[in-house]
Design a protein around this motif. Structure first.
Motif, PDB file in Angstrom:
ATOM      1  N   TRP A 135       1.213 -43.153  41.965  1.00 16.10           N
ATOM      2  CA  TRP A 135       0.228 -43.752  42.858  1.00 16.10           C
ATOM      3  C   TRP A 135      -0.673 -42.653  43.403  1.00 16.10           C
ATOM      4  N   SER A 136      -1.967 -42.909  43.429  1.00 12.04           N
ATOM      5  CA  SER A 136      -2.878 -41.953  44.050  1.00 12.04           C
ATOM      6  C   SER A 136      -2.775 -42.077  45.570  1.00 12.04           C
ATOM      7  N   GLU A 137      -3.235 -41.050  46.274  1.00  8.85           N
ATOM      8  CA  GLU A 137      -3.224 -41.085  47.734  1.00  8.85           C
ATOM      9  C   GLU A 137      -4.096 -42.226  48.247  1.00  8.85           C
ATOM     10  N   ASP A 138      -5.230 -42.486  47.581  1.00  9.75           N
ATOM     11  CA  ASP A 138      -6.111 -43.585  47.996  1.00  9.75           C
ATOM     12  C   ASP A 138      -5.396 -44.929  47.894  1.00  9.75           C
ATOM     13  N   GLU A 139      -4.640 -45.131  46.803  1.00 16.43           N
ATOM     14  CA  GLU A 139      -3.897 -46.379  46.633  1.00 16.43           C
ATOM     15  C   GLU A 139      -2.837 -46.545  47.713  1.00 16.43           C
ATOM     16  N   ILE A 140      -2.060 -45.478  47.938  1.00 18.02           N
ATOM     17  CA  ILE A 140      -0.994 -45.552  48.937  1.00 18.02           C
ATOM     18  C   ILE A 140      -1.574 -45.831  50.311  1.00 18.02           C
ATOM     19  N   GLU A 141      -2.643 -45.144  50.665  1.00 22.01           N
ATOM     20  CA  GLU A 141      -3.255 -45.322  51.975  1.00 22.01           C
ATOM     21  C   GLU A 141      -3.787 -46.735  52.153  1.00 22.01           C
ATOM     22  N   PHE A 142      -4.467 -47.266  51.110  1.00 19.57           N
ATOM     23  CA  PHE A 142      -5.042 -48.603  51.209  1.00 19.57           C
ATOM     24  C   PHE A 142      -3.952 -49.662  51.340  1.00 19.57           C
ATOM     25  N   VAL A 143      -2.950 -49.631  50.472  1.00 22.17           N
ATOM     26  CA  VAL A 143      -1.901 -50.648  50.486  1.00 22.17           C
ATOM     27  C   VAL A 143      -1.071 -50.556  51.770  1.00 22.17           C
ATOM     28  N   ALA A 144      -0.805 -49.331  52.233  1.00 22.91           N
ATOM     29  CA  ALA A 144      -0.051 -49.170  53.485  1.00 22.91           C
ATOM     30  C   ALA A 144      -0.820 -49.758  54.663  1.00 22.91           C
ATOM     31  N   GLU A 145      -2.132 -49.572  54.681  1.00 18.96           N
ATOM     32  CA  GLU A 145      -2.937 -50.137  55.758  1.00 18.96           C
ATOM     33  C   GLU A 145      -2.918 -51.658  55.726  1.00 18.96           C
ATOM     34  N   VAL A 146      -2.976 -52.251  54.537  1.00 19.17           N
ATOM     35  CA  VAL A 146      -2.927 -53.707  54.417  1.00 19.17           C
ATOM     36  C   VAL A 146      -1.568 -54.226  54.891  1.00 19.17           C
ATOM     37  N   LEU A 147      -0.486 -53.564  54.483  1.00 19.60           N
ATOM     38  CA  LEU A 147       0.856 -53.986  54.909  1.00 19.60           C
ATOM     39  C   LEU A 147       1.012 -53.847  56.421  1.00 19.60           C
ATOM     40  N   ARG A 148       0.473 -52.776  56.980  1.00 15.63           N
ATOM     41  CA  ARG A 148       0.555 -52.586  58.434  1.00 15.63           C
ATOM     42  C   ARG A 148      -0.162 -53.719  59.163  1.00 15.63           C
ATOM     43  N   ARG A 149      -1.371 -54.051  58.731  1.00  8.95           N
ATOM     44  CA  ARG A 149      -2.127 -55.142  59.362  1.00  8.95           C
ATOM     45  C   ARG A 149      -1.415 -56.475  59.188  1.00  8.95           C
ATOM     46  N   TYR A 150      -0.788 -56.665  58.037  1.00  9.20           N
ATOM     47  CA  TYR A 150      -0.039 -57.897  57.784  1.00  9.20           C
ATOM     48  C   TYR A 150       1.118 -58.042  58.768  1.00  9.20           C
ATOM     49  N   LEU A 151       1.855 -56.953  58.995  1.00  6.50           N
ATOM     50  CA  LEU A 151       3.004 -57.015  59.883  1.00  6.50           C
ATOM     51  C   LEU A 151       2.597 -57.103  61.351  1.00  6.50           C
ATOM     52  N   GLU A 152       1.442 -56.588  61.689  1.00  8.43           N
ATOM     53  CA  GLU A 152       0.946 -56.751  63.055  1.00  8.43           C
ATOM     54  C   GLU A 152       0.637 -58.210  63.351  1.00  8.43           C
ATOM     55  N   VAL A 175       4.511 -47.299  56.917  1.00 10.50           N
ATOM     56  CA  VAL A 175       4.327 -48.426  57.820  1.00 10.50           C
ATOM     57  C   VAL A 175       5.457 -48.491  58.831  1.00 10.50           C
ATOM     58  N   GLU A 176       6.678 -48.253  58.385  1.00  9.16           N
ATOM     59  CA  GLU A 176       7.835 -48.306  59.282  1.00  9.16           C
ATOM     60  C   GLU A 176       7.724 -47.275  60.399  1.00  9.16           C
ATOM     61  N   SER A 177       7.133 -46.122  60.104  1.00  5.98           N
ATOM     62  CA  SER A 177       7.016 -45.059  61.101  1.00  5.98           C
ATOM     63  C   SER A 177       5.867 -45.271  62.076  1.00  5.98           C
ATOM     64  N   ASP A 178       5.039 -46.282  61.838  1.00  2.00           N
ATOM     65  CA  ASP A 178       3.914 -46.564  62.725  1.00  2.00           C
ATOM     66  C   ASP A 178       4.442 -47.122  64.049  1.00  2.00           C
ATOM     67  N   PRO A 179       4.091 -46.524  65.186  1.00  2.00           N
ATOM     68  CA  PRO A 179       4.599 -47.012  66.485  1.00  2.00           C
ATOM     69  C   PRO A 179       4.194 -48.453  66.792  1.00  2.00           C
ATOM     70  N   ALA A 180       3.105 -48.931  66.174  1.00  2.00           N
ATOM     71  CA  ALA A 180       2.641 -50.295  66.439  1.00  2.00           C
ATOM     72  C   ALA A 180       3.485 -51.345  65.729  1.00  2.00           C
ATOM     73  N   ILE A 181       4.319 -50.919  64.776  1.00  2.00           N
ATOM     74  CA  ILE A 181       5.143 -51.856  64.011  1.00  2.00           C
ATOM     75  C   ILE A 181       6.560 -51.858  64.585  1.00  2.00           C
ATOM     76  N   ASP A 182       6.943 -52.975  65.155  1.00  5.68           N
ATOM     77  CA  ASP A 182       8.266 -53.097  65.775  1.00  5.68           C
ATOM     78  C   ASP A 182       9.218 -53.771  64.800  1.00  5.68           C
ATOM     79  N   ALA A 183       9.565 -53.061  63.741  1.00  4.74           N
ATOM     80  CA  ALA A 183      10.473 -53.614  62.733  1.00  4.74           C
ATOM     81  C   ALA A 183      11.165 -52.475  62.007  1.00  4.74           C
ATOM     82  N   ASP A 184      12.465 -52.629  61.785  1.00 10.89           N
ATOM     83  CA  ASP A 184      13.230 -51.667  61.007  1.00 10.89           C
ATOM     84  C   ASP A 184      13.338 -52.171  59.569  1.00 10.89           C
ATOM     85  N   PHE A 185      13.101 -51.295  58.620  1.00  6.69           N
ATOM     86  CA  PHE A 185      13.161 -51.659  57.215  1.00  6.69           C
ATOM     87  C   PHE A 185      14.560 -51.396  56.670  1.00  6.69           C
ATOM     88  N   GLU A 186      15.087 -52.364  55.919  1.00  2.43           N
ATOM     89  CA  GLU A 186      16.358 -52.196  55.227  1.00  2.43           C
ATOM     90  C   GLU A 186      16.057 -52.044  53.740  1.00  2.43           C
TER      91      GLU A 186
END
Length: 381
Positions: A135-152, A175-186
């Motif tokens: 995965w390129s850094e651009d791909e990881i950054e984009f998809v992580a941002e979408v997942l973060r917004r989804y979980l918010e 995403v799990e390490s983002d302070p705005a996301i209140d969820a633990d990943f298993e």
């Protein structure tokens, strides 16, 4: 044409720069980009992430879609080469392990996250990406941002990440390490998502979780597509109270519509029985179009749409009854947010109809020739 330009942009620096400037003109491009196309989206370069189709899907999933499987944990899984995902061998294996006890959302580049209800909605089943495992850094950054917004936007009691190490795991950890996301990943994947050990871990992680019915999935699919196409809350405004035949559901009270058919060819019906046909659904309101993952409304559905609080896409026409199509000269006015492929209501002094837009709203209002709307059903007032 887009695929060709993306390929050619690499040959000249000035062309690459011009292409990037062009993609920055979001308003201009979005208005002129159809809601769906017959052509496949080929995700072969970094510029693919800037396509209107990609950005539009990610934006609507994170601003319009709302999870209705509130009693189930979120299960994140990798995408598959086969589209829709549920037809793939890997996703059938995931399903056998999940057994309807979790809400499945696929992580994918380049479009971000795909809830199971929207797996057929363009471009979720119309893209092909270059798969190398890196995965390129651009791909990881984009998809992580979408997942973060989804979980918010969507609350889950738990998040089970059944994803491999390469790319997917890094996205989840960011995403799990983002302070705005209140969820633990298993994390349940051991080496590869489809090994017996990994699938066993996934099954074990969901032990004790309540399962939802296939009917519930179908009802929520119809509402999710309405949200995606029409706006936040449109699914509940149009089909609120969706529940199993003959009863209510835990989300919307008493059922006022029903679904029939088999996924992905679902039909939505009014819940009032037809006269003389006890137990049969009333008027048909809409049909799911499996090719594009959209909804096609009947006249009864269009009337319900107009009477509801859901945002309505209207085309005002002159004093005639359309037969087959509405030409641009016959359009008096049209909503600015109409895009090619949108479901629209056609209203005039003499007619009421429903169809699919062949032009954007501004183009309909300003053009002097061409087909503006392809009419599906119409009636004289």
């Amino acid at each position: 044409l887009r695929d060709y330009i993306e390929a050619q942009a690499r040959h000249e620096g000035w062309l690459t720069a011009a292409f990037r400037e062009f993609d920055d003109q979001w308003g201009y491009l979005e208005e002129r980009t159809p809601l769906m196309r017959d052509a496949e989206v080929t995700a072969a370069s970094a510029e693919t992430l800037d396509r209107v189709e990609i950005r539009r899907f990610a934006d609507r999933v994170t601003s319009r879609y709302r999870n209705r499987f509130t009693d189930q944990p979120l299960v994140l899984v990798p995408c598959s080469a086969t589209k829709p995902y549920s037809d793939s061998q890997s996703h059938r294996q995931f399903h056998d392990a999940i057994k309807w006890r979790g809400h499945t959302v696929s992580i994918t580049s380049p479009i971000g996250v795909v809830p199971q209800e929207l797996e057929t909605t363009y471009p979720a089943q119309h893209y092909d990406s270059v798969v190398t495992g890196d995965w390129s850094e651009d791909e990881i950054e984009f998809v992580a941002e979408v997942l973060r917004r989804y979980l918010e936007r969507n609350d889950y009691s738990r998040v089970v990440a059944h994803v491999p190490e390469d790319g997917y795991r890094e996205i989840c950890e960011r995403v799990e390490s983002d302070p705005a996301i209140d969820a633990d990943f298993e994390y349940t994947c051991v080496d590869h998502p489809t090994t017996d050990e990994s699938l066993g871990e996934l099954n074990a992680a969901l032990q004790g979780e309540p399962a939802y019915s296939k009917r519930e999935r179908e009802h929520n699919t119809v509402r999710a597509i309405a949200d995606y196409l029409l706006g936040d809350g449109a699914g509940d405004d149009l089909f609120g109270g969706l529940g199993a035949t003959g009863g209510g559901d835990r989300y919307g009270g008493e059922a006022d519509v029903r679904t029939t058919g088999r996924y992905p060819k679902l039909q939505v019906w009014g819940d009032e029985p037809d006269a003389g046909r006890e137990g049969e659904p009333g008027e048909q309101l809409a049909t799911m179009v499996p090719q594009y993952g959209t909804l096609s409304f009947t006249l009864a559905g269009a009337r319900r749409w107009v009477e509801s609080d859901a945002p309505t896409k209207r085309v005002e026409i002159d004093q005639f009854v359309p037969r087959g199509s509405v030409l641009a000269p016959g359009v008096v006015d049209a909503d600015d947010d109409i895009r090619v492929g949108d479901e629209v209501v056609i209203e005039g002094p003499k007619a009421f109809a429903v169809g699919r837009a062949a032009m954007s709203g501004p183009e309909m209002a300003g053009s002097t020739r061409g087909v503006a709307v392809e009419v599906r059903h119409g009636e004289e007032k």
